[in-house]
Design an enzyme around this catalytic site. Sequence first.
Site, PDB file in Angstrom:
ATOM      1  N   GLY A  64       3.818  -2.719  24.283  1.00 57.25           N
ATOM      2  CA  GLY A  64       5.024  -2.304  24.988  1.00 57.25           C
ATOM      3  C   GLY A  64       5.430  -3.235  26.116  1.00 57.25           C
ATOM      4  N   ASP A  65       4.675  -4.317  26.325  1.00 61.29           N
ATOM      5  CA  ASP A  65       4.981  -5.261  27.398  1.00 61.29           C
ATOM      6  C   ASP A  65       5.629  -6.546  26.902  1.00 61.29           C
ATOM      7  OD1 ASP A  65       4.048  -3.647  29.497  1.00 61.29           O
ATOM      8  OD2 ASP A  65       1.979  -4.243  29.102  1.00 61.29           O
ATOM      9  N   ASP A 112       4.582  -5.246  12.103  1.00 63.27           N
ATOM     10  CA  ASP A 112       5.018  -5.903  10.865  1.00 63.27           C
ATOM     11  C   ASP A 112       6.510  -6.206  10.886  1.00 63.27           C
ATOM     12  OD1 ASP A 112       2.444  -5.799   9.815  1.00 63.27           O
ATOM     13  OD2 ASP A 112       2.753  -3.824   8.925  1.00 63.27           O
ATOM     14  N   ASN A 164       0.817  -1.211   0.000  1.00 58.13           N
ATOM     15  CA  ASN A 164       0.000   0.000   0.000  1.00 58.13           C
ATOM     16  C   ASN A 164       0.848   1.258   0.000  1.00 58.13           C
ATOM     17  OD1 ASN A 164      -2.306  -1.651   0.377  1.00 58.13           O
ATOM     18  ND2 ASN A 164      -2.156  -1.470   2.603  1.00 58.13           N
ATOM     19  N   LYS A 174       0.781  -4.308   5.023  1.00 60.17           N
ATOM     20  CA  LYS A 174       1.315  -5.227   6.023  1.00 60.17           C
ATOM     21  C   LYS A 174       2.292  -6.222   5.418  1.00 60.17           C
ATOM     22  CE  LYS A 174      -0.994  -6.570   9.519  1.00 60.17           C
ATOM     23  NZ  LYS A 174      -0.344  -5.686  10.502  1.00 60.17           N
ATOM     24  N   SER A 175       1.934  -6.811   4.290  1.00 57.19           N
ATOM     25  CA  SER A 175       2.804  -7.836   3.695  1.00 57.19           C
ATOM     26  C   SER A 175       4.098  -7.232   3.177  1.00 57.19           C
ATOM     27  CB  SER A 175       2.063  -8.570   2.577  1.00 57.19           C
ATOM     28  OG  SER A 175       0.916  -9.221   3.084  1.00 57.19           O
ATOM     29  N   LEU A 234       2.293  -8.196  23.115  1.00 53.81           N
ATOM     30  CA  LEU A 234       1.659  -7.418  24.187  1.00 53.81           C
ATOM     31  C   LEU A 234       1.997  -5.937  24.092  1.00 53.81           C
ATOM     32  CD1 LEU A 234       2.510  -9.887  27.120  1.00 53.81           C
ATOM     33  CD2 LEU A 234       0.360  -9.741  25.836  1.00 53.81           C
ATOM     34  N   GLU A 275      -4.806  -8.951   4.491  1.00 55.78           N
ATOM     35  CA  GLU A 275      -5.151  -7.807   3.640  1.00 55.78           C
ATOM     36  C   GLU A 275      -5.360  -8.244   2.193  1.00 55.78           C
ATOM     37  OE1 GLU A 275      -3.473  -3.791   5.832  1.00 55.78           O
ATOM     38  OE2 GLU A 275      -2.224  -4.679   4.268  1.00 55.78           O
TER      39      GLU A 275
END
Length: 325
Positions: free
Chosen positions: A241-242, A273, A24, A53-54, A239, A152
């Site tokens: 920032g965890d 990604d 994209n 994304k890909s 998660l 997507e």
Amino acid sequence: MGATEVLSALDRIHGTVSVIGSMNADYTVTAQRLPGPGETITGGPLQLLPGGKSGNQAAAAARIGATVQMFGAVGSDGNAEFLLGALAEAGVNTTHVRRVLGPSGTTVITVDAAGENTIVYSPGSNAQVTVDYVESVREALVRSSVLGLCLESPIETVTAAARICHEAGVKVLLNDSPFTPSLPAELVAASDILLVNEHEMAQLLGIDEPEDDDWDAFDWGHVLAEMRSFGFEQAIVTLGGDGSVVLDATAEKPIQRIAPVRVKAVDTTGCGDSFMGTVLAGLASDMTLSESAQLASYVSAYAATGYGAQASYGNAAQIREAFAE
């Protein structure tokens, strides 16, 4: 495990990766606030950045040293060359990307002063990544050790690619994003590993999230059991920032908590990604799922220190230098 030890895994990246899916052109504008219905407001300069994304996942894997083939479609507009050029600059082989009439995939993103955003995704050429196309590139698709998939692209195309690669002995890593809770049974059966975030995991498995976001005290054994019942022996739950949690019923230690890597983040666009792309590269290079996730924590943290998605991804030398101290 310290940064030096984890990042030494970059020396072992050598594998081959196939990624099929979206590319994209991201049109992004910032404004003090998001407009209301029917309202026009003034924003800052319009930025055009490579995304999808890909495409992001392929670029991330290639930048740290994997041999990556991209499969998908771009349109007949100027954005096609822009997207292919960005991937080529990252080291991705785009030989098998199809060109179709019409616009390439695009997103229109508005970001306010607090970092909140609205995103409109127009699939464009991504919608023309068909099952027939997958069949036409079958021979090249299965040359890699690992296949990366997200959602997507049309679900029947994703399912066909997973089936073809699974039957050929290629490991399949599925990123259930954009999230759908109703994955086709054939896609689940043909996918080896699932990558989701904590909210997606909870929705997919029908599990309540902890009220205080205390993921360290969460019953991950229950999640692993539910994940296996759903159809996945291996999964990574990110998660934010965890850090993340690796669920691997095939490993001696089936539940492994991966610590977060703390950085001063300026833009988290595309960090997920870059995490996925690093896991693809690690798995293709004979690393375990937990080793791949540990490395991905550093690579995605590095991406958060720069603007954009692909534009923020580092190569092995840059990532090492950033965490040298």
